[in-house]
Design a protein around this motif. Structure first.
Motif, PDB file in Angstrom:
ATOM      1  N   GLY A  44       0.789  -1.236   0.000  1.00  0.00           N
ATOM      2  CA  GLY A  44       0.000   0.000   0.000  1.00  0.00           C
ATOM      3  C   GLY A  44       0.813   1.274   0.000  1.00  0.00           C
ATOM      4  N   ALA A  45       2.040   1.226  -0.483  1.00  0.00           N
ATOM      5  CA  ALA A  45       2.916   2.407  -0.466  1.00  0.00           C
ATOM      6  C   ALA A  45       2.320   3.597  -1.207  1.00  0.00           C
ATOM      7  CB  ALA A  45       4.286   2.059  -1.041  1.00  0.00           C
ATOM      8  N   ASN A  46       1.511   3.336  -2.234  1.00  0.00           N
ATOM      9  CA  ASN A  46       0.913   4.433  -3.009  1.00  0.00           C
ATOM     10  C   ASN A  46      -0.345   5.008  -2.378  1.00  0.00           C
ATOM     11  OD1 ASN A  46       2.816   4.156  -5.088  1.00  0.00           O
ATOM     12  ND2 ASN A  46       1.582   2.626  -6.119  1.00  0.00           N
ATOM     13  N   PHE A  47      -0.992   4.283  -1.512  1.00  0.00           N
ATOM     14  CA  PHE A  47      -2.316   4.675  -1.012  1.00  0.00           C
ATOM     15  C   PHE A  47      -2.378   6.108  -0.475  1.00  0.00           C
ATOM     16  CE2 PHE A  47      -3.737   0.005  -0.043  1.00  0.00           C
ATOM     17  CZ  PHE A  47      -3.741  -0.268  -1.397  1.00  0.00           C
ATOM     18  N   PRO A  48      -1.412   6.559   0.329  1.00  0.00           N
ATOM     19  CA  PRO A  48      -1.519   7.917   0.865  1.00  0.00           C
ATOM     20  C   PRO A  48      -1.423   9.028  -0.178  1.00  0.00           C
ATOM     21  CG  PRO A  48       0.024   6.610   2.156  1.00  0.00           C
ATOM     22  CD  PRO A  48      -0.291   5.823   0.921  1.00  0.00           C
ATOM     23  N   PHE A  49      -0.969   8.708  -1.394  1.00  0.00           N
ATOM     24  CA  PHE A  49      -0.715   9.743  -2.398  1.00  0.00           C
ATOM     25  C   PHE A  49      -1.879   9.972  -3.367  1.00  0.00           C
ATOM     26  CE2 PHE A  49       3.657   7.975  -1.587  1.00  0.00           C
ATOM     27  CZ  PHE A  49       3.977   8.945  -0.649  1.00  0.00           C
ATOM     28  N   TYR A  50      -2.924   9.175  -3.281  1.00  0.00           N
ATOM     29  CA  TYR A  50      -4.067   9.369  -4.172  1.00  0.00           C
ATOM     30  C   TYR A  50      -4.863  10.582  -3.707  1.00  0.00           C
ATOM     31  CZ  TYR A  50      -3.374   4.906  -6.524  1.00  0.00           C
ATOM     32  OH  TYR A  50      -2.850   3.877  -7.274  1.00  0.00           O
ATOM     33  N   LYS A  51      -4.967  11.573  -4.567  1.00  0.00           N
ATOM     34  CA  LYS A  51      -5.714  12.794  -4.246  1.00  0.00           C
ATOM     35  C   LYS A  51      -6.805  13.081  -5.271  1.00  0.00           C
ATOM     36  CE  LYS A  51      -2.769  13.725  -0.939  1.00  0.00           C
ATOM     37  NZ  LYS A  51      -2.983  13.013   0.284  1.00  0.00           N
ATOM     38  N   ASN A  52      -6.580  12.721  -6.530  1.00  0.00           N
ATOM     39  CA  ASN A  52      -7.488  13.096  -7.613  1.00  0.00           C
ATOM     40  C   ASN A  52      -8.352  11.943  -8.102  1.00  0.00           C
ATOM     41  OD1 ASN A  52      -6.432  15.773  -7.699  1.00  0.00           O
ATOM     42  ND2 ASN A  52      -4.639  14.950  -8.719  1.00  0.00           N
ATOM     43  N   ALA A  53      -8.225  10.795  -7.493  1.00  0.00           N
ATOM     44  CA  ALA A  53      -9.028   9.633  -7.882  1.00  0.00           C
ATOM     45  C   ALA A  53     -10.363   9.666  -7.146  1.00  0.00           C
ATOM     46  CB  ALA A  53      -8.277   8.351  -7.543  1.00  0.00           C
ATOM     47  N   LEU A  70      -3.335  -3.018   4.732  1.00  0.00           N
ATOM     48  CA  LEU A  70      -4.600  -2.557   5.318  1.00  0.00           C
ATOM     49  C   LEU A  70      -4.477  -1.301   6.179  1.00  0.00           C
ATOM     50  CD1 LEU A  70      -6.311  -5.989   6.076  1.00  0.00           C
ATOM     51  CD2 LEU A  70      -6.703  -4.452   4.133  1.00  0.00           C
ATOM     52  N   PRO A  71      -3.446  -1.150   7.022  1.00  0.00           N
ATOM     53  CA  PRO A  71      -3.354   0.088   7.818  1.00  0.00           C
ATOM     54  C   PRO A  71      -3.205   1.356   6.972  1.00  0.00           C
ATOM     55  CG  PRO A  71      -1.937  -1.613   8.747  1.00  0.00           C
ATOM     56  CD  PRO A  71      -2.431  -2.132   7.432  1.00  0.00           C
ATOM     57  N   LYS A  72      -2.652   1.237   5.770  1.00  0.00           N
ATOM     58  CA  LYS A  72      -2.442   2.428   4.931  1.00  0.00           C
ATOM     59  C   LYS A  72      -3.733   2.932   4.296  1.00  0.00           C
ATOM     60  CE  LYS A  72       2.385   1.452   3.996  1.00  0.00           C
ATOM     61  NZ  LYS A  72       2.605   0.042   4.199  1.00  0.00           N
ATOM     62  N   ILE A  73      -4.755   2.102   4.279  1.00  0.00           N
ATOM     63  CA  ILE A  73      -6.042   2.564   3.741  1.00  0.00           C
ATOM     64  C   ILE A  73      -6.544   3.758   4.532  1.00  0.00           C
ATOM     65  CG2 ILE A  73      -8.483   1.937   3.489  1.00  0.00           C
ATOM     66  CD1 ILE A  73      -7.580  -0.814   2.621  1.00  0.00           C
ATOM     67  N   ASN A  74      -6.259   3.787   5.817  1.00  0.00           N
ATOM     68  CA  ASN A  74      -6.705   4.895   6.667  1.00  0.00           C
ATOM     69  C   ASN A  74      -5.939   6.186   6.409  1.00  0.00           C
ATOM     70  OD1 ASN A  74      -8.555   3.175   7.936  1.00  0.00           O
ATOM     71  ND2 ASN A  74      -6.999   2.494   9.387  1.00  0.00           N
ATOM     72  N   GLN A  75      -4.884   6.127   5.602  1.00  0.00           N
ATOM     73  CA  GLN A  75      -4.075   7.315   5.320  1.00  0.00           C
ATOM     74  C   GLN A  75      -4.519   8.041   4.053  1.00  0.00           C
ATOM     75  OE1 GLN A  75       0.101   6.274   5.388  1.00  0.00           O
ATOM     76  NE2 GLN A  75      -0.161   5.005   7.193  1.00  0.00           N
ATOM     77  N   THR A  76      -5.627   7.647   3.485  1.00  0.00           N
ATOM     78  CA  THR A  76      -6.129   8.311   2.282  1.00  0.00           C
ATOM     79  C   THR A  76      -7.604   8.630   2.442  1.00  0.00           C
ATOM     80  OG1 THR A  76      -6.318   8.171  -0.120  1.00  0.00           O
ATOM     81  CG2 THR A  76      -6.652   6.135   1.090  1.00  0.00           C
ATOM     82  N   ARG A  77      -8.038   9.644   1.728  1.00  0.00           N
ATOM     83  CA  ARG A  77      -9.457  10.012   1.775  1.00  0.00           C
ATOM     84  C   ARG A  77     -10.237   9.407   0.620  1.00  0.00           C
ATOM     85  NH1 ARG A  77      -7.705  16.048   0.512  1.00  0.00           N
ATOM     86  NH2 ARG A  77      -7.268  15.783  -1.698  1.00  0.00           N
TER      87      ARG A  77
END
Length: 195
Positions: A44-53, A70-77
């Motif tokens: 999930g290294a990319n998960f926190p960087f999604y902003k425009n999706a 799974l823990p990185k899912i909480n780092q994105t909106r």
């Protein structure tokens, strides 16, 4: 698929990610729009960087990598749905995704040509295909070293081929390559394409 590699991956990659790769990931992922398919989402290294999706569907064949992500899912909106699937046979209808993303993944896909063909199928016409990959280097000495190291490296690093010519595969698969940016003497490439 190993059980230990997913547990160690983030720790082993942390120094390289913080100093070098994180900014490359951030820049590439910022270009992903609409309904995004991430191929081989790993930890999930990319998960926190999604902003425009608007939504991310992430696929990963290794259940241990999924667990680590799974823990990185909480780092994105952005909503993220993770599925245990392989890239060669994608369980999606034609023209489903606006963007397909892959980072440091094509080195491990057993049949990259088949995966690229199926990605073309599920990506909408004119959809974006964004890759960040380590590749076979152009320097003869370094590419020979990659060839020598690959058999051992594949065994240690969950099937990773150090010497894979991913750009060539993308070009042969009829994607329109719009831009290629080289990093670290051609070891890493960002490949921006459209369907």
């Amino acid at each position: 698929m190993s059980k230990w590699f997913p547990k160690l991956y983030d720790k082993l990659m942390a120094p390289l990610e913080k100093k070098k790769l994180e900014n490359i990931r951030r820049g590439l992922i910022s270009k992903a729009e609409g309904h995004v398919l991430e191929i081989g989402s790993g930890t999930g290294a990319n998960f926190p960087f999604y902003k425009n999706a608007s939504h991310i569907t992430a696929i990963e064949p290794n259940p241990n990598m999924i667990k680590e992500s799974l823990p990185k899912i909480n780092q994105t909106r952005v909503p993220i749905d993770i599925r245990q699937e392989s890239a060669e046979v994608l369980p999606f209808k034609e023209n489903t995704f606006d963007t397909v993303v892959g980072t440091l993944v094509f080195c491990t896909i057993p049949n990259p040509r088949q995966a690229l063909n199926d990605i073309r199928r599920v990506l909408k016409p004119e959809g974006k295909f964004l890759l960040f990959e380590h590749v076979r280097m152009g320097n003869t000495t370094l590419s020979s070293l990659q060839n020598i190291l690959t058999p051992v490296w594949k065994h240690l690093c969950d099937g990773c081929h150090l010497n894979r010519d991913t750009l060539k595969f993308v070009q042969e698969s009829e994607f329109h390559v719009n831009n290629v940016t080289s990093y670290y003497n051609g070891l890493f490439l960002v490949i921006e394409s459209t369907n």
